[in-house]
Write an enzyme that holds these catalytic residues in place. Structure first.
Site, short mmCIF file in Angstrom:
data_model
loop_
_atom_site.label_atom_id
_atom_site.label_comp_id
_atom_site.label_asym_id
_atom_site.label_seq_id
_atom_site.Cartn_x
_atom_site.Cartn_y
_atom_site.Cartn_z
N SER A 21 0.79 -1.23 0.00
CA SER A 21 0.00 0.00 0.00
C SER A 21 0.82 1.28 0.00
O SER A 21 0.40 2.29 -0.54
CB SER A 21 -0.93 0.00 1.21
OG SER A 21 -0.19 -0.03 2.40
N LYS A 52 -11.81 -0.90 -0.37
CA LYS A 52 -11.04 -0.13 -1.36
C LYS A 52 -11.75 -0.24 -2.72
O LYS A 52 -12.65 0.56 -2.99
CB LYS A 52 -9.60 -0.60 -1.36
CG LYS A 52 -9.02 -0.46 0.07
CD LYS A 52 -7.59 -0.79 0.20
CE LYS A 52 -7.17 -0.97 1.65
NZ LYS A 52 -7.45 0.16 2.52
N HIS A 61 -4.92 -4.20 -1.85
CA HIS A 61 -4.69 -3.12 -2.83
C HIS A 61 -4.56 -3.66 -4.25
O HIS A 61 -4.10 -2.95 -5.14
CB HIS A 61 -3.45 -2.31 -2.45
CG HIS A 61 -3.65 -1.52 -1.19
ND1 HIS A 61 -4.13 -0.24 -1.18
CD2 HIS A 61 -3.50 -1.88 0.12
CE1 HIS A 61 -4.24 0.19 0.07
NE2 HIS A 61 -3.86 -0.79 0.88
#
Ligand code: PMP
Length: 399
Positions: free
Chosen positions: A185, A244, A213
């Site tokens: 990240s 996310k 991610h």
């Protein structure tokens, strides 16, 4: 002596930061207007650090699904799945996640943090070893601590170092869980997963990958780095988050191992917390469907990422990784990074300021994350803000 004494050093740092007139840890978002726009202190701001990779927080289908679930199933589950039962949505989302990864088993957790806490504490007990990539996220460290396993670190993204350290464990390597991430990240760099799988399995260890991610970003169907590296059938556990690319909150683990189901009975962060609320499950299911059926979102995210990366790299910024949805710029000192971060905010661009001790290797980073929802005009604005600032403050631009 007081239990509050431990806060003194933190308060000291907070007051030093407050004295600069800049508070990167407490930016008030007066109004959130879309996946990429907000009002901060009365001014319009482009959100360029919120990990909203596919821009789905304002997707019509996701909102409609969430609203419908609120009306049909209420605001909350008011307890854990063991106590209050599994709602149809929990089970459906688990089945959809398993199908997406082509495996049999999936568990949903209330947050991504709890997914790592719940999985690692259940999988790795005091007799086991967890071999962690040195740059792993805090939730991974916390999960290992909760389970009481011995935590050992290997050098970030270094299969040869992993090989050496597993070799030193002798027979214990077979009781070892190797834990890595897909995309990291902070810098946005990517794990050499095929090589890491080779090494782990050669020593009889299992491999666990956090794709927080990389879900929706890498791989032919967007399932992550394991898919992109052709090792989906070789990794043992894949963990991820709904917070996310899926624009909600929650976490999951999928696995080809039937033992995953036993984690439900052995994992305190799964058992002793309320299950995800129906509206969140519903918007997440709609977001997963969008991720699967709209590969154009992923393509747009990459176009945006490549444009920003190329422009900043040509302007001489020191960037943390090859092109990808995380574009981290490195600075020589916390003060330089802080000044630059504030300058970007003044120019209408909100990114993340990442400073030691939260960063690996003591790096001082200004971290941008791109979204499929950023328009060309917004990307132009972000590029102009970076370059304009660097030109104004020559000494600030790293390079
Ligand atoms: N794993 C990684 C690698 C992360 O970066 C994060 C969040 N930043 C998490 C897990 C936790 O996810 P969540 O925010 O959904 O709890």
């Amino acid at each position: 002596m007081s239990v509050f004494d431990k806060f003194a050093p933190i308060a000291e740092v907070r007051s030093r930061i407050a004295a600069t007139g800049v508070d990167p840890l407490g930016v008030p978002i007066d109004e959130i207007q879309s996946a990429t726009r907000a009002i901060v202190r009365g001014r319009p701001i482009i959100l360029a650090g919120s990990n909203n990779y596919l821009g789905l927080t304002f997707d019509d289908d996701c909102i409609a699904a969430g609203v419908q679930a609120l009306r049909d199933q209420g605001t909350g589950t008011t307890g854990s799945r063991m106590a209050n039962g599994s709602y149809a949505g929990h089970l459906a989302l688990e089945a959809e996640l398993a199908a997406f990864y082509g495996v049999e088993h999936a568990i949903v957790f209330s947050t991504g943090y709890q997914a790592n806490l719940g999985m690692l504490s259940a999988l790795a007990g005091p007799r086991d070893v967890v071999m962690l990539d040195g740059d792993c996220h805090a939730s991974i460290y916390d999960g290992v601590k909760l389970g009481g396993a011995q935590a050992l670190r290997f050098r970030h993204n270094d299969p040869a170092d992993l090989d050496k350290r597993l070799g030193r464990l002798g027979d214990r390597a077979a009781d070892t869980l190797v834990v890595v991430e897909g995309i990291y990240s902070m810098l946005g760099d990517r794990a050499p997963l095929a090589e890491l799988c080779d090494v782990a399995h050669r020593h009889g260890a299992l491999i666990y990958v956090d794709e927080a991610h990389s879900l929706g970003i890498c791989g032919a169907t967007g399932s992550g780095v394991a898919e992109a590296e052709g090792v989906l059938d070789r990794v043992d556990f894949i963990v991820g988050t709904f917070s996310k690319s899926l624009g909600a909150a929650g976490g999951y683990c999928v696995s080809r191992h039937a033992e995953l189901d036993m984690v439900r009975y052995a994992s305190r962060p799964y058992i002793f917390t309320a299950s995800p609320v129906p509206s969140v499950i519903a918007s997440t299911r709609a977001a997963l469907a969008r991720l699967r059926t709209s590969p154009g979102l992923r393509a747009q995210l990459w176009r945006n990422a490549e444009r920003l990366h190329e422009a900043l790299s040509a302007a001489g910024f020191r960037l943390g990784a090859p092109p990808g949805p995380v574009v981290a710029t490195m600075f020589d000192s916390p003060e330089q990074a802080l000044t630059f971060w504030q300058g970007l905010l003044d120019r209408g661009v909100y990114v993340n300021l990442m400073l030691p001790p939260a960063t690996p290797n003591g790096w001082c980073l200004v971290r941008a994350s791109l979204s499929a929802a950023h328009s060309d005009t917004q990307i132009d604005h972000i590029i102009e803000a970076f370059i304009g600032l660097a030109t104004r403050e020559d000494d600030v631009a790293a390079g």
